[in-house]
Design an enzyme around this catalytic site. Structure first.
Site, short mmCIF file in Angstrom:
data_model
loop_
_atom_site.label_atom_id
_atom_site.label_comp_id
_atom_site.label_asym_id
_atom_site.label_seq_id
_atom_site.Cartn_x
_atom_site.Cartn_y
_atom_site.Cartn_z
N VAL A 25 -27.17 119.31 -19.42
CA VAL A 25 -25.93 118.67 -19.86
C VAL A 25 -25.30 119.43 -21.03
CG1 VAL A 25 -24.89 116.54 -20.75
CG2 VAL A 25 -26.72 116.42 -19.04
N GLU B 250 -20.09 107.07 -23.10
CA GLU B 250 -19.64 106.91 -21.71
C GLU B 250 -20.61 107.54 -20.72
OE1 GLU B 250 -18.06 105.44 -18.83
OE2 GLU B 250 -16.51 105.30 -20.38
N ILE C 220 -19.09 108.82 -13.80
CA ILE C 220 -18.35 107.63 -13.37
C ILE C 220 -17.87 106.89 -14.61
CG2 ILE C 220 -18.44 105.48 -12.07
CD1 ILE C 220 -20.93 106.60 -10.64
N ASP D 224 -35.15 104.11 -15.61
CA ASP D 224 -33.82 104.67 -15.83
C ASP D 224 -32.75 103.61 -15.55
OD1 ASP D 224 -31.97 107.17 -16.01
OD2 ASP D 224 -31.40 106.24 -14.13
N LYS E 270 -29.93 101.55 -18.18
CA LYS E 270 -28.49 101.47 -17.91
C LYS E 270 -28.01 100.03 -17.83
CE LYS E 270 -28.54 105.94 -15.54
NZ LYS E 270 -28.58 106.62 -14.22
#
Length: 415
Positions: A12, A124, A131, A196, A200
């Site tokens: 990333v 975000e 998304i 994971d 979220k």
């Protein structure tokens, strides 16, 4: 000109640097400022990188540099990410992150510091990768009372289940394929055991309802026990199995939140979200159902969301964005055993008709399910009457005492 720093140059981090460099002019137009990378923090050396002259191994150099106004944390994990982010905020620097573990565990604390220091802490990219979901919930759907959020929040598990559904692959073979294609880590536990997705749904729950939900408060199941028999019974029932993170607001002010495999009806908007794609359904009292769909991970989609947050920070240096939730409480989350559900149950018995009759006596009306190739001792059913999980567990124990071996239990969703 605004100077930024990137903490971490993995998948990333390198994507964030690439997006900032390759879209310099268009980003400047949107931010009304030119944004330049001053530092990239990493313990490794990258002599062949086009950003080689900006690497540093010293976090202190970044946090003590007044020119750095925005920091992108894309290291992952809690240590040292939490310490670095906290120190940046205390130093008056806005921070953006893709680190779901950090936000799920420490979000309330970091948002409070950001508020006190009049800087931004944006995340975000922590849910859904590229998304957009955090911004729509906090801004676009702000006029709604959010009744429920439910979603396929992990691309790895969705890929595995898709292969099991479409190609009758075993769980083990589908996982091996996911690892071969780079969709699953060498150690896939965070994905396949549901951690994971849990992080979220914690972030989405905290954002939607204003109180922090910690991962340890959420009942979490993964997909490691799902078999091809279960997949076939789901099809016989009229649907598919998906790993769902779900939260509902209850009338007493508490929330009911869970991560678990669920039977999803084939006409549900989430039933056809396949492969590595994510789908997040937000149910508002005014909008009804709104679904956000796309790839939930990947270098450039996630980097895109991180850079969008950087731009947002630059545009709001003097007008802090309102993104905040309070610390949570132990009694805020409904105990899992008190959640009211229907359940799919698969088992074995010497006399399946007698076992089904016993199940009917215990659960009330049931719907038996059938599949091709089942052995004579296998039977499966869905409870048609909703009841608390603790009641279902008690009735399953009674069923087992009557000589039935219960092999699988999966929630039936109403999505």
């Amino acid at each position: 000109m605004v100077k930024v720093a990137i903490l971490g140059y993995g998948v990333v981090g390198s994507g964030v640097a690439e997006v900032l460099a390759n879209h310099l002019e268009s980003i400047a137009k949107r931010a009304k400022e030119e944004i330049r990378i001053k530092y990239i923090l990493d313990i490794r050396d990258f002599p062949d990188s086009p950003f080689a002259d900006r690497f540093t191994k010293s976090f202190d150099q970044i946090v003590n540099d007044p020119e750095v106004q925005v920091v992108a944390e894309v290291m992952g994990g809690l240590d040292p990410a939490f310490d670095y982010v906290k120190r940046c905020l205390l130093a008056g620097k806005s921070v953006v992150t893709s680190n779901k573990e950090l936000v799920a565990a420490k979000g309330a604390e970091l948002l409070k510091i950001a508020q006190e220091k009049n800087v931004n802490f944006l995340f975000e990219a922590s849910v859904g990768g590229g998304i957009p979901i955090i911004r729509p919930i906090s801004q676009c759907l702000a006029a709604n009372d959010v009744i429920e959020i439910a979603g396929i929040l992990n691309g790895t598990t969705n890929f595995i289940l898709t292969k099991m559904i479409r190609e009758q692959m075993s769980f083990e073979d589908a996982l091996a394929l996911a690892q071969k294609l780079g969709y699953a880590e060498r150690n896939p536990a965070a994905d396949i055991e549901g951690h994971d997705a849990c992080r979220k749904i914690c972030i989405l729950s905290s954002l939607a309802y204003g109180k922090h939900v910690y991962p340890e408060q959420v009942h979490t199941e993964g997909i490691t026990k799902i078999t091809l028999q279960d997949v076939e019974y789901a099809a016989s029932w009229g649907g598919v199995i998906k790993l769902i993170g779900q939260v509902k607001k209850l009338d007493d002010g508490r929330i009911d939140v869970v991560v678990a495999p669920m039977f999803i009806e084939e006409n549900s908007q989430l039933a056809n979200v396949d492969d590595v794609f994510n789908g997040i359904l937000v149910r508002g009292d005014a909008t009804g159902d709104v679904v956000f769909y796309g790839k939930g991970a990947g270098k450039l989609p996630t980097a895109s969301a991180v850079v969008a947050d950087i731009i947002d920070c630059v545009k709001h240096f003097k007008a802090r964005k309102y993104l905040y939730w309070e610390d949570g409480a132990e009694q805020y989350v409904l105990p899992y055993e008190d959640s009211v559900v229907s359940m799919y149950i698969r088992g074995h018995a010497q006399d399946v008709d007698a076992a089904a009759e016993k199940a009917g006596d215990l659960f009330g009306k049931i719907r038996r399910l059938y599949r091709d190739g089942a052995d004579e001792q296998e039977f499966a059913f869905v409870t048609t009457q909703e009841m608390k999980v603790r009641e279902i567990q008690e009735k399953v124990e009674a069923l087992q005492k009557s000589g039935v071996s219960v092999d699988s239990m999966i929630r039936v969703s109403d999505l």
